[in-house]
Design an enzyme around this catalytic site. Structure first.
Site, PDB file in Angstrom:
ATOM      1  N   VAL A  59     -38.327 -20.782 -34.152  1.00  0.00           N
ATOM      2  CA  VAL A  59     -37.648 -19.523 -34.463  1.00  0.00           C
ATOM      3  C   VAL A  59     -36.629 -19.791 -35.576  1.00  0.00           C
ATOM      4  O   VAL A  59     -35.808 -20.693 -35.466  1.00  0.00           O
ATOM      5  CB  VAL A  59     -36.947 -18.933 -33.221  1.00  0.00           C
ATOM      6  CG1 VAL A  59     -36.097 -17.720 -33.607  1.00  0.00           C
ATOM      7  CG2 VAL A  59     -37.977 -18.528 -32.176  1.00  0.00           C
ATOM      8  N   CYS A 101     -26.178 -33.984 -20.089  1.00  0.00           N
ATOM      9  CA  CYS A 101     -25.928 -34.983 -19.047  1.00  0.00           C
ATOM     10  C   CYS A 101     -24.783 -35.940 -19.383  1.00  0.00           C
ATOM     11  O   CYS A 101     -24.999 -37.049 -19.870  1.00  0.00           O
ATOM     12  CB  CYS A 101     -27.189 -35.801 -18.757  1.00  0.00           C
ATOM     13  SG  CYS A 101     -26.968 -36.900 -17.348  1.00  0.00           S
ATOM     14  N   ASP A 141     -29.621 -26.007 -22.238  1.00  0.00           N
ATOM     15  CA  ASP A 141     -28.579 -26.599 -23.089  1.00  0.00           C
ATOM     16  C   ASP A 141     -27.852 -25.585 -23.963  1.00  0.00           C
ATOM     17  O   ASP A 141     -26.670 -25.735 -24.257  1.00  0.00           O
ATOM     18  CB  ASP A 141     -29.193 -27.670 -24.003  1.00  0.00           C
ATOM     19  CG  ASP A 141     -29.678 -28.883 -23.229  1.00  0.00           C
ATOM     20  OD1 ASP A 141     -29.361 -28.979 -22.026  1.00  0.00           O
ATOM     21  OD2 ASP A 141     -30.369 -29.726 -23.831  1.00  0.00           O
ATOM     22  N   CYS A 148     -26.384 -35.201 -10.798  1.00  0.00           N
ATOM     23  CA  CYS A 148     -26.556 -36.373 -11.645  1.00  0.00           C
ATOM     24  C   CYS A 148     -26.712 -37.589 -10.750  1.00  0.00           C
ATOM     25  O   CYS A 148     -25.765 -37.962 -10.071  1.00  0.00           O
ATOM     26  CB  CYS A 148     -25.310 -36.528 -12.527  1.00  0.00           C
ATOM     27  SG  CYS A 148     -25.251 -38.083 -13.425  1.00  0.00           S
TER      28      CYS A 148
END
Lengths: 125, 447
Positions: free
Chosen positions: B122, B209, B347, B390
């Site tokens: 895009v 992360c 994200d 995590c």
């Protein structure tokens, strides 16, 4: 938190093991079926075969643990808390019971002198 | 039964099932990362055009769930990259435990039937005109848009840094790519044989992360010890602020573990430049520029939204997430606050903490539920509390299962069974064996 579902549980195992999952399930189901069939046909357990199967099972449990450690790049020294020992015991138990059942089936199907073994087994019980 | 009662009833049934399954999953060493399959829910009939920009973890999971919940919708996925990367596995590749092939698969393998994949990027988002434009100039109109483009690794923001340097002269960067992670291990392996100064850290921007750089420091320490060379090496972790992790209780635990492992930490160090020839990294600190010499460095670049997003009306207009172009969404349902037919996942979403696969796992069902409810003319009660997790590796063979929410609360999936701040083998097993299948099931909308 979202809730969980058996279907998800199975799909995760399928992703993890691929076709091997169905092989394992097939082995477990056919082993258990044969075991039950043998026990029903013979109307009891042969204690001599059972002892041998249990001995094989002890080794099978250890092998299950060794495979787990090999696959996961870890070892017994990595156990860090009670839940780790519970998991180790669970893996050993599952490996031991599975191997023992398969060993019993194998001994029943292929061992020679089956009748005498059974006879001896009964005598000892 | 009205909708709210139905939700309560479902939640009660779900709780019982959840408890049972948690115990079962524990026995099977699986993490608490699975939800009820969307397949069970009745399909909503619609002719809505839904564009999903980005076919990474968030885009694929969203497309799969939409395909399962909608009947007749036109769902279009747009992504140029044909390879799909299992990014949580990059650390394992960087540790030399897995090969790059472990984390590489094909995007098309996860595209559900009925979903159209356009293999382009895009170039432009036009939320006013309700369309996106691809790099070839093709305009794709939509009724609903899910932006899941991921983020941009801004290596160039570090003066002297170039991705071509990764895998040479002690420079590593686990984040770049599967090959980059493998090249990083080669440098790490060299370093752990010879010793010297190992330098680690993180950028001042939001990042994927945030536990990964900490993990990699622990892994380096472990490999040095295994090779009998820990005494030959000094490990330094340069924190960008005054803490090692954004969740205070976790930061304290990591501080204690670093002290135990002999990892030196410096605070308020934001990496600004690198001199590969001299093996010197420069940092912006409150008292001026500081230089640290290294023999091995794991470069973690600043991260920001992709240019097409940054140059669109979608990002936050002010506040902490404006500068890097993160998309302005309601943190509880990932819906854009100015363009209600737009959602952002993964994200690129401008929410605290949520840049992990675990975040995606919990974000996607919520956003999809709101989108489907909007199509059906109703309202969804689903809410995302910022849950993320995590498995923080503290050595090869042990990890801590750290799960937390927007409010820095620990939200352990197995309270009383798997202690969140305890270094455990079972958590390592989850990371190494169970996480990838759970992730893959998530891509297919099954978990």
């Amino acid at each position: 938190m979202k809730d969980l579902d058996l279907w998800v549980f199975i799909s995760v195992f399928q992703e993890m093991l691929g076709p091997f999952l169905w092989l394992l399930i097939g082995l477990a189901v056919s082993g258990l079926t044969l075991f039950l069939a043998i026990v029903l046909r013979e109307r009891g357990l042969s204690s001599r075969r059972l002892v041998w199967a249990e001995l094989v099972g002890i080794v099978g449990g250890v092998i299950a643990l060794l495979i787990m450690w090999l696959v996961t790049h870890s070892g017994i020294g990595d156990a860090g808390g009670p839940i780790d020992w519970v998991l180790i015991a669970a893996i050993w138990t599952v490996g031991a019971i599975g191997t023992a059942i398969l060993a019993y089936v194998a001994l029943s199907l292929f061992a020679s002198g089956d009748a005498s073994a059974r006879q001896g087994g009964r005598a000892s019980t | 039964m009205n909708g709210r009662d139905a939700i309560r009833d479902e939640s009660r049934r779900g709780l019982d099932r959840r408890k049972l399954l948690k115990m079962a999953m524990l026995a099977g060493t699986l993490p608490a990362m699975a939800t009820r399959a969307a397949a069970e829910e009745p399909k909503v009939r619609t002719q809505a055009r839904i564009v999903v920009a980005g076919a990474g973890a968030a885009g694929l999971a969203a497309a799969s769930r939409l395909a399962r919940r909608l009947d007749g919708a036109s769902i279009i996925l747009i992504d140029r990259r044909r390879e799909h990367f299992y990014q949580p596995g990059f650390t394992l590749v960087g540790a030399g435990l897995k090969s790059p092939s472990y984390v590489i698969s094909a995007t098309k393998d996860y595209v559900p039937s009925g979903v159209t994949l356009i293999e382009e990027q895009v170039r432009e988002f036009d939320p006013v005109g309700n369309k996106v434009v691809t790099e070839s100039g093709r305009a794709v109109p939509y009724d609903y848009l899910i932006v899941a483009t991921g983020l941009e690794l801004a290596y160039a923001a570090i003066a002297g840094m170039d991705t071509a340097l990764i895998g040479r002269d002690g420079i590593g960067s686990v984040y770049l790519s599967p090959e980059g992670a493998e090249a990083t291990y080669r440098e790490l392996s060299r370093f752990t044989d010879k010793g010297g100064v190992g330098l680690f850290g993180r950028p001042a921007t939001e990042m994927k992360c945030a536990g990964a750089p900490l993990k990699y420091t622990f892994i380096t320490d472990d490999i040095l010890r295994r090779r009998g060379n820990r005494g030959k090496a000094e490990l330094i972790y340069a924190a960008h602020n005054k803490v090692l992790f954004s969740v205070p209780i976790v930061a304290e635990k990591v501080r204690m573990l670093y002290a135990d492992r002999g990892v030196k930490t410096v605070q308020d160090h934001v990496m600004t430049a690198i001199e590969p020839g001299k093996k010197i990294a420069s940092f912006r600190t409150p008292t001026g520029t500081a230089e640290i010499k290294y023999d091995f460095i794991n470069v973690v670049p600043p991260m920001r939204a992709p240019a097409a997003v940054r140059n669109s009306p979608l990002p936050w207009q002010s506040g902490p997430w404006a500068a890097d172009g993160w998309i302005e969404v309601d943190r509880s349902n990932l819906r854009h606050t100015r363009f209600p037919n737009v959602f952002a996942l993964g994200d690129v979403a401008g929410v605290p903490k949520g840049k992990t696969a675990a975040s995606v796992k919990w974000q996607v069902p919520v956003a999809v539920d709101h989108l489907v409810a909007a199509i059906a003319g109703g309202r969804s009660q689903a809410a995302y509390n910022g849950y993320t997790s995590c498995p923080l590796i503290t050595r090869i063979g042990r990890a801590m299962l750290v799960e937390f929410d927007y409010n820095d609360n620990l939200v352990p999936s197995f309270p009383g069974i798997i202690a969140p701040l305890e270094e455990l083998w079972v958590t390592w097993i989850m990371k190494e064996v169970a996480l990838k299948p759970t992730y893959t099931a998530m891509l297919r909308g099954l978990a």
